[in-house]
Design an enzyme around this catalytic site. Structure first.
Site, PDB file in Angstrom:
ATOM      1  CB  CYS A  64      -0.901   0.152   1.332  1.00 44.69           C
ATOM      2  SG  CYS A  64      -0.332   0.240   2.799  1.00 44.69           S
ATOM      3  CB  CYS A  67       4.716   0.063   1.550  1.00 48.49           C
ATOM      4  SG  CYS A  67       4.065  -0.961   2.505  1.00 48.49           S
ATOM      5  CG  ASP A 444     -13.328  22.381 -34.295  1.00 45.65           C
ATOM      6  OD1 ASP A 444     -14.054  23.636 -34.587  1.00 45.65           O
ATOM      7  OD2 ASP A 444     -12.520  22.081 -35.394  1.00 45.65           O
TER       8      ASP A 444
END
Length: 749
Positions: A64, A67, A444
């Site tokens: 995680c 760490c 556009d």
């Protein structure tokens, strides 16, 4: 005003009328090249400056982001380290240092409990890491735990079983304890600290089996999480193997097989039928059908002939091609895709940044609460000290917010990896979140909704000479790179009409252009331009209205005294556009808008063909910005889609800038928030749907993580939660969150 568009066009000798149009500004060129907005550009730039020459290492063993922070803090304690950044999502460490060898850095990372291997940027075939040591330790710890349980059941002396449990704790807890030591030394708290304290505490109060179970479950949970997370990280890493490592290079003596790193720009390579294209280049001889799916996501092979571009990683399906190399191996489109996607995966989304801040405050608070639970009740005589100590240990384990912290980055990495494999570059978590929130898209017209390669469909000189009108038009337009100007040039070349002697070339922005020919000023532009000049267009009214209703853009040719003739230019709507717009509406984009400088009649024709919700016609560049702002004021989150070259103000104003045709446009690839690698809109609905699904999964992960934590906390005090169940709830929740996020890897169009 000039519409976005690609150059091109050809003269059609007949009088057919296509139902699309272009606004005319012959002076517009790449001088107006835009830079699309990049969210968080300042932050990214700062990071790029400090880590521009960083060494990169792949890190294994992180489960995680806490760490990653612990490793960062540990590496910063080294005097030789100037800057370091560890990213959990990509499993990489970037480090700027002086005097440390690769081996020294690997040893320092190992001290913190993780393994590292040097990763050279631009090199292909980086081996995937496997944590064999961690696997072996987890297995041995589990065997010792099981052996201790069997000995307990067999009625043997308890001391023998305790020895097995103690050995299980030592073997399985060695690496977490080592990581915990360096985390505490660098003044950070992570799961390793909490688990180590819990295991040691369980042993101190005589719960040896419980402590061994905690350590083993933690080791197994980490192993499963690491394996799962690596799959998400590999989602883009697999692209590295798409382009071949060698190429057939044409030399005077014949064909020579060389590593792609030794092939230079300008070399001629031969791509045989069935082979992959090794490098980007332009076809000089041969014709073939090429599958570009790995780069652009296009499912149908594209026909290639002399003059066409081919990309490394695409597959030559039929004929043999000779290709002149235009980019070195490190600069190919696929190399840029890999680099940009990995950069995107490292950028934190707003949700992730919030969760990380929350976790940083949450863990110390719960740690203090655990200490209070251990100390206060026994101090006041409420229960036995051992029972409250055990509850405090459970609270420590439950305190780790692993599942919560991991909830966002794994989902983002999975979604960005999925999009990249489908020919879409999403430039970071912020762009992903915004794409999932958009409810209005402004397109556009030229080069986006239409093909952007207009053709001259009609020339009308009244009672005059068509060739003379075309010659004057060519003379005025030959200094412009606008698509409509190019169409007129192509038509003149096709009819072998030479340009006249001109001078004093001028651009009339949003209206047309002028030049002096034979001593007199001539104009090419909108009918409105001649109205401003005071030239009557009454005798041309019928032709103008009929051609505009048919979707043509008109270029009037004349002087300040009279109109000499008109040229009608038409464009075509993109294939599959109507289906794409229908899918966007089905995905929840309730307003699809077309912005154009064309007249109202032409805009209405294109709008009916494409199925857009609304259109805005006769727009100058600043008017497009006004429309975007108005949509935002109406409460819409607006994406603007263009071809990556013009319309900078509108693209910068929109919440999200989306560029088309990025595979051949470096500017678009480097600057857009989202890039559609193919020059089409087919991938846009998938991108929006994928982004919405990613946001939904992130919300599911966050709520699930919070609910599991709250449930575990509630179960602690009645004594219903055991220490090993607390570990199981934490690692189990993290694993479920990872697997839920990995569903994004399998999302299909």
């Amino acid at each position: 005003m000039a519409e976005d568009g690609k150059q091109g066009g050809c003269c059609s000798g007949g009088h057919h009328h296509c139902s699309s149009s272009h606004e005319h500004d012959p002076g517009e060129s790449n001088a107006g090249m835009r830079l699309l907005p990049v969210v968080g550009a300042e932050t990214a730039a700062a990071g790029a400056l400090s880590l521009a020459h960083a060494d990169v290492y792949r890190i294994a063993g992180m489960d995680c982001s806490s760490c990653a922070k612990s490793l960062e803090k540990h590496m910063r304690t080294l005097a030789a380290v100037q800057e370091v950044s560890v990213n959990f999502s990509t499993g990489k460490m970037q480090i700027v240092q002086e005097g440390l060898t690769d081996d020294a850095i690997v040893r320092e990372v190992s001290k913190a409990g993780y393994s590292a291997s040097p990763l050279s940027r631009g090199k292909r075939g980086q081996a995937k890491q496997s944590d064999k040591v961690g696997t072996v330790l987890a297995v041995i710890s589990g065997v010792l735990l099981g052996l201790g349980a069997l000995l307990s059941l067999g009625g043997l002396p308890e001391a023998i079983a305790i020895v097995c449990y103690a050995l299980s704790i030592v073997v399985g807890g060695y690496r977490p304890a080592r990581s915990a030591f360096y985390a505490i030394k660098s003044r950070s708290l992570d799961m390793n600290v909490l688990m180590s304290v819990a295991a040691i505490g369980a042993a101190l109060i005589g719960e040896w089996q419980e402590g061994a179970t905690v350590v083993w479950l933690f080791a197994v949970g980490n192993w499963l999480q690491t394996k799962s997370i690596e799959k998400t990280r590999d989602s883009i890493r697999d692209l590295m193997d798409l382009a071949p490592a060698e190429a057939w290079v044409k030399r005077e003596t014949g064909l020579v097989r060389l590593p792609v790193e030794e092939v230079g720009v300008g070399d001629v390579i031969v791509v045989k039928p069935g082979e992959k294209v090794p490098l980007d280049g332009d076809v000089i001889t041969g014709e073939s059908s090429v599958n570009q799916a790995p780069i652009t996501g296009e499912s149908i092979p594209v026909d290639k002939q002399a003059g066409d571009a081919v990309f490394a990683g695409s597959v030559n399906e039929s004929g043999s091609l000779e290709v002149r190399v235009t980019r070195l191996v490190e600069d190919t489109a696929i190399a840029k895709i890999i680099h940009l996607v990995e950069e995107a995966q490292e950028k934190k989304a707003p949700t992730q940044a919030f969760v990380d801040k929350f976790a940083a405050m949450y863990t110390p608070i719960v740690l203090v609460l655990a200490l209070l639970v251990i100390l206060l009740p026994p101090f006041f005589g409420w229960g036995v000290w051992g029972d409250w100590f055990y509850k405090g240990l459970e609270l420590l384990v439950v305190a780790c917010p692993c599942a919560l912290v991991i909830s966002t980055p794994v989902a983002i990495v999975s979604a960005i990896g999925n999009a990249a494999r489908n020919g879409v570059l999403i430039k970071g978590g912020t762009s992903l979140e915004k794409a999932g929130a958009i409810d209005a898209i402004a397109f556009d017209k030229t080069g986006t909704l239409t093909v952007g390669k207009p053709r001259v469909s009609r020339i009308d000189a009244g009672k005059g000479d068509e060739d003379e009108v075309l010659a004057i038009a060519r003379t005025i337009e030959e200094h412009s790179r606008h698509p409509i100007a190019q169409a007129i040039m192509d038509c003149a070349v096709g009819r072998q009409i030479a340009s006249l002697e001109g001078r004093d070339y001028r651009v009339l922005p949003g209206k047309g252009a002028a030049a002096t020919i034979h001593g007199q000023t001539h104009y090419a532009g909108k009918p409105a331009l001649f109205a401003e000049l005071g030239v009557s267009t009454q005798e041309w009214t019928e032709q103008i209205e009929a051609l505009q209703r048919a979707g043509n853009t008109l270029v009037m040719i004349g002087t300040a005294q009279k109109i000499l003739g008109l040229i009608a230019v038409s464009d075509t709507v993109r294939d599959k556009l109507v289906a794409a717009i229908g899918k966007l509406k089905a995905a929840g984009v309730d307003e699809i808008v077309m912005l154009t400088g064309d007249n109202r009649g032409t805009a209405e024709t294109v709008a009916k063909q494409t199925g857009v919700s609304r259109y805005f016609a006769d727009l100058l560049p600043q008017d497009k910005v006004t429309v975007i702002k108005q949509l935002q004021q109406d409460g819409k989150t607006v994406a603007m889609v263009g071809d990556g070259i013009n319309d900078a103000p509108a693209l910068a104003t929109a919440n999200l800038g989306i560029a088309m045709g990025g595979a051949g446009t470096d500017t678009a690839m480097e600057t857009a928030d989202i890039v559609l690698m193919a020059d089409n809109l087919e991938k846009l609905p998938h991108t929006v749907s994928l982004s919405r699904q990613a946001l939904a999964i992130i919300r599911q992960n966050i709520w699930f993580s919070i609910v599991v934590k709250l449930a575990a906390l509630v179960l602690i005090f009645p004594g219903w939660l055991t220490l090993w169940l607390a570990v199981l709830s934490d690692t189990g929740a993290a694993l479920i969150v990872i697997l839920n996020s990995m569903r994004l890897l399998r999302t299909k169009e």
